[in-house]
Design an enzyme around this catalytic site. Sequence first.
Site, PDB file in Angstrom:
ATOM      1  N   GLY A 190      35.241  36.059  38.112  1.00 47.52           N
ATOM      2  CA  GLY A 190      35.196  37.175  39.041  1.00 47.52           C
ATOM      3  C   GLY A 190      34.789  38.466  38.374  1.00 47.52           C
ATOM      4  O   GLY A 190      34.558  38.527  37.165  1.00 47.52           O
TER       5      GLY A 190
ATOM      6  N   GLY B 255      35.783  42.732  38.356  1.00 42.82           N
ATOM      7  CA  GLY B 255      36.682  43.807  38.744  1.00 42.82           C
ATOM      8  C   GLY B 255      35.892  45.066  38.981  1.00 42.82           C
ATOM      9  O   GLY B 255      34.668  45.040  39.127  1.00 42.82           O
ATOM     10  N   ASN B 256      36.584  46.211  38.976  1.00 39.58           N
ATOM     11  CA  ASN B 256      35.900  47.473  39.228  1.00 39.58           C
ATOM     12  C   ASN B 256      34.918  47.830  38.115  1.00 39.58           C
ATOM     13  O   ASN B 256      33.913  48.474  38.357  1.00 39.58           O
ATOM     14  CB  ASN B 256      36.924  48.603  39.346  1.00 39.58           C
ATOM     15  CG  ASN B 256      37.689  48.540  40.640  1.00 39.58           C
ATOM     16  OD1 ASN B 256      37.273  47.868  41.574  1.00 39.58           O
ATOM     17  ND2 ASN B 256      38.818  49.223  40.703  1.00 39.58           N
TER      18      ASN B 256
ATOM     19  N   GLY C 295      34.051  45.649  35.151  1.00 43.76           N
ATOM     20  CA  GLY C 295      33.568  44.633  34.231  1.00 43.76           C
ATOM     21  C   GLY C 295      33.688  43.251  34.817  1.00 43.76           C
ATOM     22  O   GLY C 295      33.717  43.073  36.029  1.00 43.76           O
TER      23      GLY C 295
ATOM     24  N   LYS D  47      39.508  40.010  30.493  1.00 42.16           N
ATOM     25  CA  LYS D  47      38.769  41.072  31.170  1.00 42.16           C
ATOM     26  C   LYS D  47      37.791  41.681  30.168  1.00 42.16           C
ATOM     27  O   LYS D  47      38.188  42.097  29.080  1.00 42.16           O
ATOM     28  CB  LYS D  47      39.752  42.128  31.681  1.00 42.16           C
ATOM     29  CG  LYS D  47      39.181  43.101  32.688  1.00 42.16           C
ATOM     30  CD  LYS D  47      40.306  43.966  33.260  1.00 42.16           C
ATOM     31  CE  LYS D  47      39.801  44.866  34.365  1.00 42.16           C
ATOM     32  NZ  LYS D  47      40.897  45.698  34.931  1.00 42.16           N
TER      33      LYS D  47
ATOM     34  N   ASP E 203      46.107  53.371  43.064  1.00 41.71           N
ATOM     35  CA  ASP E 203      45.204  52.293  43.501  1.00 41.71           C
ATOM     36  C   ASP E 203      45.941  51.258  44.344  1.00 41.71           C
ATOM     37  O   ASP E 203      45.761  50.053  44.160  1.00 41.71           O
ATOM     38  CB  ASP E 203      44.549  51.633  42.290  1.00 41.71           C
ATOM     39  CG  ASP E 203      43.270  50.875  42.657  1.00 41.71           C
ATOM     40  OD1 ASP E 203      42.774  51.070  43.795  1.00 41.71           O
ATOM     41  OD2 ASP E 203      42.773  50.107  41.823  1.00 41.71           O
TER      42      ASP E 203
END
Length: 424
Positions: free
Chosen positions: A50, A52-53, A55, A72, A162
């Site tokens: 997947g 993320g915001n 990376g 990550k 967030d």
Amino acid sequence: MDNKKKDKDKSDDRMARPSGRSGHSTRGTGSSSSGVLMVGPNFRVGKKIGCGNFGELRLGKNLYTNEYVAIKLEPMKSRAPQLHLEYRFYKQLGSGDGIPQVYYFGPCGKYNAMVLELLGPSLEDLFDLCDRTFSLKTVLMIAIQLISRMEYVHSKNLIYRDVKPENFLIGRPGNKAQQVIHIIDFGLAKEYIDPETKKHIPYREHKSLTGTARYMSINTHLGKEQSRRDDLEALGHMFMYFLRGSLPWQGLKADTLKERYQKIGDTKRATPIEVLCENFPEEMATYLRYVRRLDFFEKPDYDYLRKLFTDLFDRKGYMFDYEYDWIGKQLPTPVGAVQQDPALSSNREAHQHRDKIQQSKNQVVSSTNGELNTDDPTAGRSNAPITAPTEVEVMDETNCQKVLNMWCCCFFKRRKRKTIQRHK
């Protein structure tokens, strides 16, 4: 890959221990002599699972413990690198209830890598599984935990900024903490206590938006600096989203993203709390009234807010047995690909069809700097594909398939969303 050259780039810190416990290293990592892509001495990098915001997210495995992990990755040349800051915030938080473990931070080729524990599905995934409405009992069990979770974050001098269902995950199925609600992804977090002066940050206005438009506080829409009160108000909006199935400011149309955010904020201000919470227990309205009246500098009374919901919980005769609405439904497990409950895919497909525009424009506000971008759904993100060299052997297909249905502690986008930018 030249490990010695990597050593010159950064000063040495702590190396990851063979046990897989938390570590921060500048040891050069990449392709080992056996042709396996590694992060540190312990962690083998697997397939992409997947984005993320900022990376990419990879499946990984601790070769010393045989446990699966989430890795990550963020390009070192990112215009606004934030992974190291997120790592620092995780270390600042330490080992609290519902805080994912961080095992390692260090370079991986041209990328910075952070290794975290795998967790279970997000509340948004579970919401889909439950026909996009949660019962009062489930919402109260979530709310009581998340008030405590946010209190803990605030006690470490951080505000979260967030709040969204995608950032709250249950534990990994089969794990002892599988019913605990975890908070993840601190890429937008900020210290509200100045580490030098030990004083609260000053009140400011004309701030760019930070957060997710659907849930953010009214004051955030007005450009006011966020503090503890805003995290709690955003939680209140999320609780009502779970109870109602949607919020009155979803699905609004506008020519530009900026106008859309303005409309969302205007609709929030124009929607009385009594209307938002109509047909639900008064405690839901009481919660929102309290957090919206808090002063910028004021410490919230977390005990009061928890008691609101625990008293309601007891009055309803509920037992805090972690029997959430999703219990008994088929969830992914870390020991093999489990057939997905058909209801999940059908519910998600139906929801995406009827709410396609709304979902695509319920933006996550990025912590990178830049202008509004109405066309590029990954604007302001560092989502460049990470490709292992041809000679590198990634985790074998069979083992990878066993956990590809696992969700992990760094939220990866189930739906791409357009972004707007903010300045810290």
